[in-house]
Design a protein around this motif. Sequence first.
Motif, PDB file in Angstrom:
ATOM      1  N   TRP A 137       0.139  -1.009   0.022  1.00 24.52           N
ATOM      2  CA  TRP A 137       0.675  -0.379  -0.130  1.00 24.52           C
ATOM      3  C   TRP A 137       1.338   1.291   0.058  1.00 24.52           C
ATOM      4  CZ3 TRP A 137      -5.275   0.562  -0.554  1.00 24.52           C
ATOM      5  CH2 TRP A 137      -5.823  -0.278  -0.308  1.00 24.52           C
ATOM      6  N   TYR A 187      -4.227   3.978  -0.632  1.00 28.82           N
ATOM      7  CA  TYR A 187      -5.062   4.932   0.201  1.00 28.82           C
ATOM      8  C   TYR A 187      -5.225   6.605  -0.083  1.00 28.82           C
ATOM      9  CZ  TYR A 187      -7.052   6.252   4.404  1.00 28.82           C
ATOM     10  OH  TYR A 187      -8.857   7.646   4.902  1.00 28.82           O
ATOM     11  N   ALA A 195      -9.029  -2.015   3.608  1.00 30.30           N
ATOM     12  CA  ALA A 195      -8.436  -2.558   3.032  1.00 30.30           C
ATOM     13  C   ALA A 195      -8.310  -3.990   2.685  1.00 30.30           C
ATOM     14  CB  ALA A 195      -6.630  -2.393   3.894  1.00 30.30           C
TER      15      ALA A 195
END
Length: 327
Positions: free
Chosen positions: A6, A69, A288
């Motif tokens: 991520w 994100y 997530a």
Amino acid sequence: MPPTRWAVLGPGAISGDFAVGLRASQHGVLHAVGSSSAERAAAFAHAHGADAAGTYDEILARDDVDAVYVGTVHTTHADLAIRALEAGKAVLCEKPASPTIADVERMLEAAARMRRPFLEAFKTRFGPFAQTLRDLAARGELGALARFEGARGSAATTRTGRLFDPELAGGAILDIGCYPLALAIDLAAAAGEPIDAPEYRRFEAEPVGGVDGTASAELAFGRVTAMIATSVVQDLPRVVTVRFAEAEVVLPNAWGNRTESASRLIVRRDGRERVIEVPTVQPMAAEADAVSLALAEGRLEVPQMPWSHTRAAARVLTDWRAAALAR
């Protein structure tokens, strides 16, 4: 499945909460941080143990980032999300996806074109609490779903910053009014009611410095009436009531928080009360992981928050906010 690597775009407060939540993830790790300021990105990366940091362009150009994100202000979501999708990344975009339905459609078009997952980050959609509510709406054991009454509001400590800046799409509707709206949409859809063409019955708002300080709405999704209120200048009750033909379900705290989902439902029927307690989840880790599973399975959407729900929410938010700002 290999861990999802991520990147956080926008090293602000909510991104910090996401980075902490990601530690509870089953399938993801924080790998990189991007910002308009390379120095801020580096500081955030150091604080949260990410391996890489840099500007947005530098992070999106990396081939060792699988998902991003987007935790920046509302008005920058669409641009960053589309850039990330076109760079081949999956996207978890903080709610609201964007201030307008037009920009949301651009984001979803990019996700479809690039064949990358996109999820609007409504953390309240994940875990046993949310699923229990969907099941009650879908099974019909309490009779037909008839009415939703929910609010979310809290008094800001100051009337400055993002929440009160018209240029940054501040105000209550987008910031926290989206939560009860998204829950009403979820339950109406679970009950089999249409969500793509709601009936608008009433929009009201009290402006504060060019943004909607307090607002309320009455609308209907098919046979389900939704009564919604929100505010950034006053505290509102956190209790949500969901009325069925034969019972009502009271949610003492429907929203949970950034570290733990809600857990308690009260079913009132025939003069009796039944309390349902369900396990909690780390909601940011759960959303997530939902993106990670979509990536692994080759899906573009996440069932807890499908694109049809993102579109439905964006349509109402756009129209509700336009009515509020026209006053």
